[in-house]
Each structure stands twice: as structure tokens, then as C-alpha cells.
Design a protein around this motif. Structure first.
Motif, PDB file in Angstrom:
ATOM      1  N   UNK A   1      19.904  28.866  -0.153  1.00 38.59           N
ATOM      2  CA  UNK A   1      19.127  28.469  -1.332  1.00 38.59           C
ATOM      3  C   UNK A   1      19.997  27.733  -2.347  1.00 38.59           C
ATOM      4  N   UNK A   2      21.274  28.139  -2.419  1.00 33.41           N
ATOM      5  CA  UNK A   2      22.198  27.470  -3.347  1.00 33.41           C
ATOM      6  C   UNK A   2      22.548  26.064  -2.861  1.00 33.41           C
ATOM      7  N   UNK A   3      22.763  25.925  -1.562  1.00 33.83           N
ATOM      8  CA  UNK A   3      23.086  24.591  -1.041  1.00 33.83           C
ATOM      9  C   UNK A   3      21.895  23.646  -1.196  1.00 33.83           C
ATOM     10  N   UNK A   4      20.691  24.181  -1.097  1.00 36.70           N
ATOM     11  CA  UNK A   4      19.496  23.352  -1.321  1.00 36.70           C
ATOM     12  C   UNK A   4      19.429  22.875  -2.765  1.00 36.70           C
TER      13      UNK A   4
ATOM     14  N   UNK B   1      19.914  18.592  -4.970  1.00 33.18           N
ATOM     15  CA  UNK B   1      19.092  17.960  -6.018  1.00 33.18           C
ATOM     16  C   UNK B   1      19.892  17.559  -7.253  1.00 33.18           C
ATOM     17  N   UNK B   2      21.226  17.674  -7.176  1.00 33.19           N
ATOM     18  CA  UNK B   2      22.127  17.299  -8.278  1.00 33.19           C
ATOM     19  C   UNK B   2      21.692  17.925  -9.612  1.00 33.19           C
ATOM     20  N   UNK B   3      21.680  19.239  -9.681  1.00 30.86           N
ATOM     21  CA  UNK B   3      21.241  19.900 -10.927  1.00 30.86           C
ATOM     22  C   UNK B   3      22.287  19.774 -12.030  1.00 30.86           C
ATOM     23  N   UNK B   4      21.872  20.052 -13.260  1.00 32.05           N
ATOM     24  CA  UNK B   4      22.791  19.960 -14.404  1.00 32.05           C
ATOM     25  C   UNK B   4      23.854  21.056 -14.343  1.00 32.05           C
TER      26      UNK B   4
ATOM     27  N   UNK C   1      25.512  22.213 -11.897  1.00 34.49           N
ATOM     28  CA  UNK C   1      26.115  22.086 -10.568  1.00 34.49           C
ATOM     29  C   UNK C   1      27.357  22.962 -10.407  1.00 34.49           C
ATOM     30  N   UNK C   2      28.236  22.951 -11.420  1.00 34.74           N
ATOM     31  CA  UNK C   2      29.480  23.719 -11.328  1.00 34.74           C
ATOM     32  C   UNK C   2      29.198  25.216 -11.235  1.00 34.74           C
ATOM     33  N   UNK C   3      28.225  25.679 -11.981  1.00 31.47           N
ATOM     34  CA  UNK C   3      27.865  27.099 -11.963  1.00 31.47           C
ATOM     35  C   UNK C   3      27.346  27.512 -10.587  1.00 31.47           C
ATOM     36  N   UNK C   4      26.541  26.645  -9.976  1.00 27.64           N
ATOM     37  CA  UNK C   4      26.005  26.934  -8.637  1.00 27.64           C
ATOM     38  C   UNK C   4      27.136  26.964  -7.605  1.00 27.64           C
ATOM     39  N   UNK C   5      28.090  26.049  -7.746  1.00 30.76           N
ATOM     40  CA  UNK C   5      29.233  26.022  -6.838  1.00 30.76           C
ATOM     41  C   UNK C   5      30.042  27.319  -6.936  1.00 30.76           C
ATOM     42  N   UNK C   6      30.201  27.808  -8.163  1.00 28.17           N
ATOM     43  CA  UNK C   6      30.943  29.053  -8.361  1.00 28.17           C
ATOM     44  C   UNK C   6      30.217  30.225  -7.689  1.00 28.17           C
TER      45      UNK C   6
END
Length: 369
Positions: free
Chosen positions: A88-91, A95-98, A100-105
Motif C-alpha cells: 500500500x505504501x509503494x502504491x 502517485x508522488x504524494x507531498x 513522500x519522505x514520510x512514506x519512505x521512512x
């Protein structure tokens, strides 16, 4: 002629009686010896047949263990992927969310947690099923050999077997959830402050995994030295639902509680702790071997550095390592015999431990306990 013989016998009456008694004794002793030899031979033959039958049953039981492990790995994998849903995170990242860094972490923590828990839980599943199926297998052998005391009451009837083996659900349920929590905390402690741009060699990655293991497998001061700290995730606490029923326990419940207590004793033994630790070492070594494929030096590396140590010379940014470690769950929890699972199933330490468990619970002396 007859007269002479009769005279001889009369003159040597006592000697003849002694001789007759001696010869009769020798004859009877010979017959007794033959009978005893026959009994010994028959007993040895029966023991040989029983041993051969038990060995065949044991080997058949180990094949059942292997098949059971493989059949349960998809369930384990699905449970892990549900609780640690990195997909779900890779999906979201596509979409290039704002944020992005938080999702990567988040993806960093979840990816490492998922594969490390996969190694832990797969090793636990292999060893726990070896214990359970060899305990129940020993009792089934005794039942089949009609060695029950009263000749009719089974030690492990089918309904007890089913109730007992259902305890494996703790590892796939509450035990797995608790393990995930502990491993996630350890991963956050080790990787939380490391930047996604930071590069790691395979040797450095191996050390990070060791650091995580030290946190997860750390024993509190109040824990018994020979017990593995991981036993808690394998079986529920001793105050299980069946035991809390002060009254109204059926014979089936009592038999199941006995099996569970015997299993708990086995899990708390030094031998179990050693075997599980050996499996974990092999499992994490295989995990890193799988990762090593992505750390091979390129032709450019070889041309620049000549002969290089691929374990330390090639470094990858953490952001590139994350998708690699994230995908390892499909190799670790594969229902088709992968190198990872095969290594665990074929380990000599696991086989020897299984044989010792089966031996302990398939002998007639077990009936006297």
C-alpha cells in the motif's frame, strides 16, 4: 548275555543310578537351554520388528512434518503481508504524494520488519511443528502398538490431536502480532536515524541485522538462562483458556492440557533453545546470501579496484536496499521448497532433535508418567 548284563547292573547299581540321573539332567538341561534360546531369539526378533516399525513410523512422521510446514507457510506469509502492508505504501509513492519522505521512512521500517519477522516466524514454525508432531506421533505409535494400559483407551484420540495441534494458531495469531511489535521497535532503534541516502555494504547490513537480533533476543534479568526469550511467541501463557476452567473439564481437555504442558516443558529445554538458535543463524545467513546477489561488483568496480572483496567494496543507498529486503518474504515463506526452507528442514540438528523428541514419547515408559 542278558544274565551277564543283569549281574553287571546289580554290582554297579549305585553308579548306574548316578549316571542315569546325570544323563537325565543333561537331557533336561539341554531342553531347557533350547527353550531359553528360542525365547531369546523370539524376543530379539520381536524387538527388531518393533524397532523397524517405530523407525518407519518416525520417518513417515518427519515427511508429514515437512509437508505441514510447507502447507502453513502461505498462511504465515499472508498474515505478515496483512499486518505489514508495504504494498500500500509503494502504491502511494507512485502517485508522488507531498509527504513522500514520510512514506519512505515508514516503508523502510516495515520492509525490514517484515523480512526479519518472516525469518523468525518460519524458523519457529519449523521447530515448533517438529516438537508437536513428534510428541503426538509418539503417542500415536503407542496407540497403534496397543500398548495402552487397559488396552482400549487411546492416549491421543483424534479429537485430542485436533485440539492440541490447533495451538499452533497462537504463533500465527497473537504470538506473531507480539513478535512484529518487538521486531519493529528493534528495527526503528537500529535504522530509524539512518538516512535513505546513506550507503551500506553487505557486511554493514549484516551487522545491522545482528544488532536487531540482539535487541529482539535479549533476555531480561528475570528470565531463566536456558529458556529462549522467543518461547513466549510460540505458545500462550500457561494460564491457557482450558486450564482456567476450574471445573467441567472433559477427559479430552485434560489429555490436551497434558500434551500442552509436555510441549511447554520441551520448548523451555536447553536443547530446544540451542536448535532454535541454530535455525535462526542459518535462516539469517540465507537471507543475507539472497541479498548478496544485489551487491555484486560491476565491471566498472572491478576495473577500478582490481580484485575486490564484494562483501565490503559494493555499497548501496538504503533507498535501494529497501525494495530488495521488502521482497525477501516471498523467498522465506515460499510454499514451494526454496533454498531457505529446505536448509531449515534438512538441518541435522533439527533431525536429531526430532528423533530425541519422538524417542522420548514413543517408548512404553511414557505410559507410566
Amino acid at each position: 548275555m542278558l544274565g551277564s548284563l543283569w549281574s553287571f547292573l546289580k554290582r554297579h547299581k549305585k553308579k548306574c543310578l548316578v549316571l542315569g540321573t546325570f544323563l537325565g539332567g543333561v537331557y533336561l538341561l539341554g531342553k531347557y537351554g533350547q527353550k531359553k534360546i528360542r525365547e531369546i531369539q523370539e524376543r530379539e526378533a520381536a524387538e527388531y520388528i518393533a524397532q523397524a516399525r517405530r523407525q518407519y513410523h518416525f520417518e513417515s512422521n518427519q515427511r508429514t512434518c515437512n509437508m505441514t510446514v510447507l502447507s502453513m507457510l502461505p498462511t504465515l506469509r499472508d498474515a505478515l503481508m496483512h499486518q505489514l502492508n508495504s504494498e500500500s505504501l509503494t502504491s502511494l509513492l507512485k502517485n508522488r504524494p507531498a509527504n513522500k519522505l514520510e512514506i519512505w521512512e515508514d516503508l523502510k521500517i516495515i520492509s525490514f520488519t517484515r523480512s526479519i519477522v518472516a525469518v523468525y516466524s518460519t524458523c519457529m514454525l519449523v521447530v515448533l511443528l517438529r516438537v508437536q508432531l513428534n510428541i503426538i506421533g509418539g503417542y500415536i505409535y503407542l496407540d497403534n502398538a496397543a500398548l495402552c494400559k487397559n488396552g482400549t483407551t487411546a492416549l491421543a484420540p483424534p479429537e485430542v490431536q485436533q485440539q492440541y495441534l490447533s495451538s499452533i494458531q497462537h504463533l500465527l495469531g497473537d504470538g506473531l502480532t507480539e513478535l512484529i511489535t518487538i521486531v519493529k521497535q528493534a528495527v526503528h532503534k537500529v535504522f530509524g536515524s539512518i538516512s535513505l541516502k546513506h550507503t551500506l555494504s553487505l557486511l554493514e547490513l549484516e551487522q545491522k541485522v545482528k544488532d536487531i537480533r540482539e535487541v529482539v533476543e535479549h533476555k531480561d534479568s528475570d528470565q531463566i538462562a536456558c529458556h529462549s526469550p522467543l518461547c513466549h511467541y510460540l505458545m500462550p501463557d500457561e494460564e491457557n483458556p482450558l486450564a482456567t476452567q476450574a471445573c467441567g473439564l472433559t477427559e479430552r481437555d485434560i489429555a490436551t492440557i497434558k500434551l500442552l504442558n509436555e510441549t511447554r516443558d520441551m520448548l523451555e529445554s536447553p536443547d530446544f533453545s540451542t536448535v532454535l538458535s541454530t535455525c535462526l543463524n542459518r535462516g539469517f545467513s540465507r537471507l543475507l546470501d539472497n541479498m548478496a546477489e544485489f551487491f555484486r561488483p560491476t565491471e566498472k568496480d572491478l576495473s577500478q579496484n582490481g580484485s575486490v572483496n564484494s562483501l565490503s567494496s559494493v555499497s548501496l543507498p538504503l533507498a535501494k536496499i529497501i525494495p530488495i529486503i521488502n521482497g525477501q518474504i516471498h523467498s522465506v515463506c515460499s510454499e514451494t521448497p526454496s533454498h531457505f526452507v529446505q536448509d531449515l528442514l534438512m538441518m541435522e540438528q533439527v533431525k536429531d532433535f526430532a528423533a530425541n523428541v519422538y524417542e522420548a514419547f514413543s517408548t512404553p515408559q511414557q505410559l507410566e508418567k
